[in-house]
Design a protein around this motif. Structure first.
Motif, PDB file in Angstrom:
ATOM      1  N   LYS B  10       7.571   8.976  -3.221  1.00 16.45           N
ATOM      2  CA  LYS B  10       7.293   8.890  -1.549  1.00 16.45           C
ATOM      3  C   LYS B  10       8.907   9.105  -0.964  1.00 16.45           C
ATOM      4  O   LYS B  10       9.662   8.276  -1.511  1.00 16.45           O
ATOM      5  CB  LYS B  10       6.648   7.581  -1.246  1.00 16.45           C
ATOM      6  N   SER B  65       3.837  14.227  -4.309  1.00 16.22           N
ATOM      7  CA  SER B  65       4.293  13.413  -3.103  1.00 16.22           C
ATOM      8  C   SER B  65       3.187  13.881  -1.934  1.00 16.22           C
ATOM      9  O   SER B  65       2.698  14.758  -1.814  1.00 16.22           O
ATOM     10  CB  SER B  65       5.611  13.562  -2.607  1.00 16.22           C
ATOM     11  N   THR B  99      -3.000   2.328   2.686  1.00 17.09           N
ATOM     12  CA  THR B  99      -2.686   2.515   1.237  1.00 17.09           C
ATOM     13  C   THR B  99      -4.125   3.023   0.908  1.00 17.09           C
ATOM     14  O   THR B  99      -4.073   3.733  -0.319  1.00 17.09           O
ATOM     15  CB  THR B  99      -2.328   1.277   0.736  1.00 17.09           C
ATOM     16  N   ALA B 121       3.929   5.531 -11.060  1.00 13.49           N
ATOM     17  CA  ALA B 121       4.228   5.391  -9.498  1.00 13.49           C
ATOM     18  C   ALA B 121       5.337   4.422  -9.559  1.00 13.49           C
ATOM     19  O   ALA B 121       5.597   3.672 -10.609  1.00 13.49           O
ATOM     20  CB  ALA B 121       3.087   4.805  -8.818  1.00 13.49           C
ATOM     21  N   GLN B 124       6.660  -0.537  -5.875  1.00 12.32           N
ATOM     22  CA  GLN B 124       6.228  -0.444  -4.573  1.00 12.32           C
ATOM     23  C   GLN B 124       7.241   0.415  -3.389  1.00 12.32           C
ATOM     24  O   GLN B 124       8.323   0.875  -4.082  1.00 12.32           O
ATOM     25  CB  GLN B 124       6.263  -1.920  -3.910  1.00 12.32           C
ATOM     26  N   ASP B 129       6.400  -2.294   1.186  1.00 10.62           N
ATOM     27  CA  ASP B 129       6.676  -3.151   0.305  1.00 10.62           C
ATOM     28  C   ASP B 129       5.221  -3.785  -0.073  1.00 10.62           C
ATOM     29  O   ASP B 129       4.945  -4.802  -0.401  1.00 10.62           O
ATOM     30  CB  ASP B 129       7.344  -4.405   0.716  1.00 10.62           C
ATOM     31  N   ALA B 131       2.932  -2.352  -2.377  1.00  5.31           N
ATOM     32  CA  ALA B 131       2.624  -2.195  -4.210  1.00  5.31           C
ATOM     33  C   ALA B 131       1.122  -1.959  -4.196  1.00  5.31           C
ATOM     34  O   ALA B 131       0.535  -2.589  -5.178  1.00  5.31           O
ATOM     35  CB  ALA B 131       3.119  -3.483  -4.818  1.00  5.31           C
ATOM     36  N   GLN B 132       0.553  -1.324  -3.234  1.00  8.08           N
ATOM     37  CA  GLN B 132      -0.887  -1.242  -3.547  1.00  8.08           C
ATOM     38  C   GLN B 132      -1.328   0.292  -4.044  1.00  8.08           C
ATOM     39  O   GLN B 132      -2.402   0.200  -4.573  1.00  8.08           O
ATOM     40  CB  GLN B 132      -1.491  -1.585  -2.086  1.00  8.08           C
ATOM     41  N   VAL B 133      -0.517   1.168  -3.801  1.00  8.41           N
ATOM     42  CA  VAL B 133      -0.911   2.592  -4.029  1.00  8.41           C
ATOM     43  C   VAL B 133      -1.191   3.172  -5.419  1.00  8.41           C
ATOM     44  O   VAL B 133      -2.116   3.602  -5.666  1.00  8.41           O
ATOM     45  CB  VAL B 133       0.020   3.415  -3.295  1.00  8.41           C
TER      46      VAL B 133
HETATM   47  N1  AMP Z   1       2.571   9.205   0.310  1.00  8.22           N
HETATM   48  C1  AMP Z   1       2.952   8.957  -0.895  1.00  8.22           C
HETATM   49  N2  AMP Z   1       3.169   9.876  -1.735  1.00  8.22           N
HETATM   50  C2  AMP Z   1       3.459   9.710  -3.181  1.00  8.22           C
HETATM   51  N3  AMP Z   1       3.240   8.663  -3.724  1.00  8.22           N
HETATM   52  C3  AMP Z   1       3.252   7.599  -3.040  1.00  8.22           C
HETATM   53  C4  AMP Z   1       2.833   7.551  -1.514  1.00  8.22           C
HETATM   54  N4  AMP Z   1       2.612   6.247  -0.878  1.00  8.22           N
HETATM   55  C5  AMP Z   1       2.947   5.448  -2.219  1.00  8.22           C
HETATM   56  N5  AMP Z   1       3.060   6.173  -3.191  1.00  8.22           N
HETATM   57  C6  AMP Z   1       3.241   5.694  -4.816  1.00  8.22           C
HETATM   58  O1  AMP Z   1       2.933   4.443  -4.839  1.00  8.22           O
HETATM   59  C7  AMP Z   1       3.852   3.486  -5.039  1.00  8.22           C
HETATM   60  C8  AMP Z   1       3.584   2.349  -4.041  1.00  8.22           C
HETATM   61  O2  AMP Z   1       3.568   2.402  -2.767  1.00  8.22           O
HETATM   62  P1  AMP Z   1       3.306   1.200  -1.795  1.00  8.22           P
HETATM   63  O3  AMP Z   1       1.850   0.678  -2.149  1.00  8.22           O
HETATM   64  O4  AMP Z   1       3.213   2.137  -0.663  1.00  8.22           O
HETATM   65  O5  AMP Z   1       4.317   0.187  -1.923  1.00  8.22           O
HETATM   66  C9  AMP Z   1       5.100   4.097  -4.545  1.00  8.22           C
HETATM   67  O6  AMP Z   1       6.319   3.692  -5.669  1.00  8.22           O
HETATM   68  C10 AMP Z   1       4.816   5.638  -5.044  1.00  8.22           C
HETATM   69  O7  AMP Z   1       5.072   5.825  -6.272  1.00  8.22           O
END
Ligand code: AMP
Ligand code: FAD
Lengths: 340, 290
Positions: B10, B65, B99, B121, B124, B129, B131-133
């Motif tokens: 991301k 991405s 997310t 991935a 987070q 921050d 850490a859900q995706v």
């Molecule tokens: N828009 C995005 N595109 C690609 N990978 C994503 C995206 N959003 C989240 N991720 C992946 O999910 C992880 C956790 O993201 P988050 O849940 O937003 O903290 C990131 O470190 C990325 O590896």
């Protein structure tokens, strides 16, 4: 309206984790605000004594999944149990600790239930909401309040249309409080085999080295915290000396941990622990938002800093402008001279 | 059989170095004042993917991405660092995704790349921050997850053994494929690779970027297929628009407040013996200490 649920994490020693106890207390309050009941879920092995630890927090229903395959924690079986249980019970709110376990589990559950989840909340409240566009009114939603954008803003998140409203909260953010040791709650032992399948055990745990928590910063009435400005590991020993004399513990900023002055377990702040001692002595800490997020609830704050403009000074009751290595020995000296 | 590894990366505003002009007067974030960077833990994820590639014959690393067309920048950066191919999920209809909606879109794209063995991935992203995706994408794909990975201890065509970093220790787990791995910042950081890669992928572009270029890349891109960074829209993914963007996002932001320091009336002292003694006496007499 349906009930509030708390997932209870089980520690290595077979007890309910601190963070879960704190969330049970918060869950009780939320349930009271909504006029509903509090339910808890404990998943693990050898849980015959666990109810005594959980119900006193004011838990009306405790669901226990007890099976030797359920400890140590693994994502898929724990998630499967929560998902099915939540599908059956349809919680209004479900809260989980923002620990290694909770942050692994909660998103998986939220995704399966297609409900909203807010990570790392620093405050949970009940409130109403009117949708600006449609004017639709929502009563008694869960306000999930958390810092965002590296701690530079505070956001209030809501999930108007999906249930449960899910949130994770870090250890130390909520206060734990027992309602009564005689509280009457009902225990519901789950039929584990109707919740998990063989397929949920395909990730094998081969080895684990988990240490018991040794340092108890959160419970300390006085915290002497050091930052990058302390300058060295040797100077950090001075902080330990002051903490010992005052009967407190030593904490640290992330910069101090990163510099290797002390261990990560002592880190205070957004990505460390949250504390609210009677006295917080910030030594050579500039006071970044991420640090303040973990300590600004302290009753009294002393800042020792050679920069009069350090942001931390603005929230301090006393600001001592000076060098840490000079000020701390004097504090020790005058404490010993004047205390009885 | 080739071994396919997908890395989620991301592009995020650099919230670690927030200057004074980062917040607007109305308390909202001035994104323009923050540089856009490769999410730090996604670089750790990329490194781990490249290490797996080094250990498995025939492995390919694909970067995925989701974001505005500008996010192609980090896909190119990933290529300079050793990724073989890149895809960008981009469409206005994705805007406002939380997310859950993000993981839905990503899971559709990953399904289009099937069969794959590993999905990496970052733990987070620093903008939220959350850490859900990672875990949510794993759930949508109905595959297991290994979070907080620090090291790949063993990997072959059938399974992977990973050391995880937990709050108070480590755990070693073994999983068959496909599996989703989220990588912790305690894992090795991404090493720069050969300058040769930089030369090789210098002209990698998305279609949107090509339209903005003055130079004509058509023949170059036809000749060197790997330079094409494919863009996928809602239609390409055959996504259910109900589950995307604002409508697919159960979480709504009700309110945003700037963090303001509440000024306390601080007693400012020098480091003189006298003033420190006064302070200690005051603390003792008010029973804060002692
Ligand atoms: N828009 C995005 N595109 C690609 N990978 C994503 C995206 N959003 C989240 N991720 C992946 O999910 C992880 C956790 O993201 P988050 O849940 O937003 O903290 C990131 O470190 C990325 O590896
Ligand atoms: C997502 C994210 C999460 C974070 N989480 C946390 C967290 O949980 N906890 C945390 O603490 N930080 C966290 N940070 C980091 C935070 O932004 C700051 O970088 C960090 O708190 C700074 O630590 P510091 O105050 O010790 O160091 P600095 O900012 O370098 O401050 C050092 C201070 O010491 C003073 N000083 C220097 N020498 C002396 C001396 N001899 N005597 C007295 N004073 C002296 C200086 O004037 C200065 O004020 C996080 C950052 C991000 C982006």
């Amino acid at each position: 309206m349906n009930n509030v649920f708390v997932y209870c994490e089980i520690t290595e020693e077979g007890n309910v984790a601190e963070v879960s106890q704190e969330l049970l207390s918060k869950g009780r309050k939320l349930a009271n605000d909504l006029g509903v009941q509090l339910e808890a879920v404990a998943i693990g092995s050898k849980l015959s004594e666990i109810a005594q630890q959980i119900i006193p927090y004011g838990v009306d229903f405790l669901h226990i999944a007890d099976d030797e395959r359920l400890f140590p924690y693994a994502t898929l079986p724990h998630a499967a149990i929560l998902i099915k249980l939540f599908e059956e019970k349809k919680p209004e709110i479900a809260i989980v600790g923002a620990s290694s376990i909770g942050r692994d589990l909660a998103p998986r559950v939220a995704s399966a239930l297609r409900c909203g989840l807010t990570a790392d909340c620093t405050s949970l409240e009940i409130g109403d909401h009117t949708e600006p566009k449609t004017k639709q009114e929502y009563k008694n939603l869960l306000y999930q309040i958390r810092p965002a954008f590296g701690g530079n803003i505070i956001a209030t998140i809501i999930n108007p249309d999906t249930r449960p409203q899910m949130a994770t909260v870090r250890e130390g953010v909520m206060k734990k409080e027992i309602v009564s040791d005689a509280y009457k709650g009902i225990v519901n032992n789950l039929e584990v085999d109707s919740y998990v399948d063989e397929i949920h055990f395909i990730v094998k745990i081969i080895e684990r080295h988990i240490e018991a928590q040794k340092i108890n910063i959160k419970g300390a009435p006085i915290i002497v915290a050091g930052g990058y400005g302390v300058g060295s590991k040797e100077n950090f020993a001075l902080l330990h000396e002051l903490a010992d004399v005052l009967g407190g513990e030593v904490g640290a900023s992330r910069a101090a941990v990163d510099a290797g002055y002390t261990v990560h377990e002592r880190q205070i702040g957004q990505t460390g622990i949250t504390v609210r001692p009677k006295l917080y002595i910030a030594c050579g800490i500039s006071g970044a938002v991420q640090h303040r997020a973990g300590m600004d609830q302290s009753s009294q704050i002393i800042s020792i800093n050679n920069d009069p403009a350090a942001p931390i000074n603005q929230i301090a009751d006393y600001t001592v402008i000076g060098d840490v290595s000079e000020v701390i020995p004097k504090m020790i000296k005058y404490y010993k001279l004047n205390s009885k | 059989m080739s071994f396919r590894i997908v890395v989620l990366a991301k592009q995020v505003p650099d919230t670690r170095n927030v200057g004074k002009d980062a917040m607007k007067a109305d308390g909202t974030v001035n994104r323009a004042a923050l540089p856009a960077i490769f999410n730090p833990e996604d670089l750790h994820a990329l490194e781990m993917a490249l290490e797996v590639k080094d250990r498995i014959q025939d492995a390919e690393v694909i970067v995925l991405s989701m974001g505005p067309s500008r996010a192609a920048e980090i896909i190119r950066e990933a290529m300079y660092r050793g990724a073989d191919k890149g895809y960008l999920i981009t469409d206005r209809k994705f805007a406002g995704s939380d997310t859950l909606a993000t993981s839905y879109a990503i899971s559709l794209a990953v399904t289009k790349m099937a069969p794959f063995h590993m999905l990496f991935a970052g733990r987070q992203a620093i903008d939220g921050d959350t850490a859900q995706v990672g875990p949510q994408t794993a759930e949508k794909l109905n595959i297991p997850q290994i979070t907080y990975a620090e090291e790949v201890l063993a990997v072959d065509h059938d399974s992977v053994t990973i050391k995880r970093r937990l709050e108070r220790g480590i755990e070693i787990v073994k999983s068959p494929f496909p599996v989703c791995v989220t990588v912790h910042s305690s894992a090795p950081v991404c090493r720069p690779r050969h300058a040769k890669l930089l030369m090789k992928f210098k002209h990698a572009r998305t279609i949107t970027e090509l339209q903005e270029e003055t130079r004509d890349y058509t023949s170059l891109h036809n000749e060197r297929i790997y330079l094409k960074i494919a863009e996928w829209s809602v239609d390409d993914l055959q996504a259910n628009t109900e589950l995307l963007g604002l409508s697919g996002s159960p979480t709504k932001v009700k309110k945003i407040e700037n963090v303001v320091l509440q000024h306390k009336d601080s007693t400012v002292l020098s480091a003189s013996d006298h003033e420190i003694e006064m302070m200690m006496k005051a603390l003792i007499s008010s029973h804060v200490i002692g």
